[in-house]
Write a protein that holds these residues in place. Structure first.
Motif, PDB file in Angstrom:
ATOM      1  N   ALA A  39     181.118  49.120  16.957  1.00  0.00           N
ATOM      2  CA  ALA A  39     179.880  49.854  17.231  1.00  0.00           C
ATOM      3  C   ALA A  39     180.187  51.278  17.694  1.00  0.00           C
ATOM      4  O   ALA A  39     179.525  52.233  17.278  1.00  0.00           O
ATOM      5  CB  ALA A  39     179.052  49.122  18.279  1.00  0.00           C
ATOM      6  N   GLN A  41     182.886  52.994  16.942  1.00  0.00           N
ATOM      7  CA  GLN A  41     183.376  53.720  15.769  1.00  0.00           C
ATOM      8  C   GLN A  41     182.212  54.191  14.902  1.00  0.00           C
ATOM      9  O   GLN A  41     182.233  55.301  14.371  1.00  0.00           O
ATOM     10  CB  GLN A  41     184.329  52.842  14.943  1.00  0.00           C
ATOM     11  CG  GLN A  41     185.654  52.589  15.597  1.00  0.00           C
ATOM     12  CD  GLN A  41     186.507  53.834  15.714  1.00  0.00           C
ATOM     13  OE1 GLN A  41     186.358  54.781  14.958  1.00  0.00           O
ATOM     14  NE2 GLN A  41     187.393  53.829  16.685  1.00  0.00           N
ATOM     15  N   ASN A  42     181.198  53.348  14.767  1.00  0.00           N
ATOM     16  CA  ASN A  42     180.015  53.739  13.997  1.00  0.00           C
ATOM     17  C   ASN A  42     179.286  54.906  14.655  1.00  0.00           C
ATOM     18  O   ASN A  42     178.775  55.793  13.970  1.00  0.00           O
ATOM     19  CB  ASN A  42     179.068  52.561  13.815  1.00  0.00           C
ATOM     20  CG  ASN A  42     179.595  51.555  12.818  1.00  0.00           C
ATOM     21  OD1 ASN A  42     180.423  51.881  11.977  1.00  0.00           O
ATOM     22  ND2 ASN A  42     179.136  50.323  12.927  1.00  0.00           N
ATOM     23  N   GLN A  45     180.857  58.162  13.800  1.00  0.00           N
ATOM     24  CA  GLN A  45     180.633  58.619  12.435  1.00  0.00           C
ATOM     25  C   GLN A  45     179.304  59.356  12.267  1.00  0.00           C
ATOM     26  O   GLN A  45     179.075  59.995  11.249  1.00  0.00           O
ATOM     27  CB  GLN A  45     180.716  57.444  11.463  1.00  0.00           C
ATOM     28  CG  GLN A  45     182.104  56.872  11.369  1.00  0.00           C
ATOM     29  CD  GLN A  45     182.157  55.643  10.485  1.00  0.00           C
ATOM     30  OE1 GLN A  45     181.151  55.232   9.905  1.00  0.00           O
ATOM     31  NE2 GLN A  45     183.326  55.048  10.377  1.00  0.00           N
TER      32      GLN A  45
END
Length: 87
Positions: A39, A41-42, A45
C-alpha cells in the motif's frame, strides 16, 4: 544442568506457548506487513498533486514506511496530514 525436585514442573511444561499458534501468528503478521508495504509503494507511485490532495508528501510516505517504536504507518501519515494542514 538443573535438578528438579519431585512435584516441580519444568519451565517448558509450564509454558503456555503453542508452537502452531505462534507460527500462524507469525504468518499473519508477515502477511499484514507485506500488504502494508504494498500500500505504501502504491502511495509512492501517485503524482505530487494527488498526494497534496491527500495532505501528504512523498517524504511523509517514506517516513511512514520506516515507522518504528510502536508507531504505525497510519499514525505517521495522520500526523503528517495534520501538520501539513496547519502549514
Amino acid at each position: 544442568m538443573a535438578l528438579s525436585l519431585p512435584g516441580e514442573r519444568s519451565v517448558a511444561a509450564g509454558s503456555h506457548v503453542n508452537p502452531i499458534r505462534a507460527l500462524f501468528a507469525w504468518f499473519t503478521r508477515a502477511k499484514t506487513n507485506r500488504a502494508r508495504r504494498a500500500a505504501m509503494q502504491n502511495l509512492l507511485q501517485l503524482d505530487q498533486a494527488r498526494l497534496r490532495d491527500l495532505g501528504i508528501t512523498p517524504e511523509d510516505v517514506l517516513d511512514a514506511m520506516a515507522a518504528r517504536d510502536g508507531r504505525t504507518p497510519g499514525m505517521v501519515l495522520h500526523a503528517a496530514r495534520a501538520r501539513n494542514a496547519r502549514g
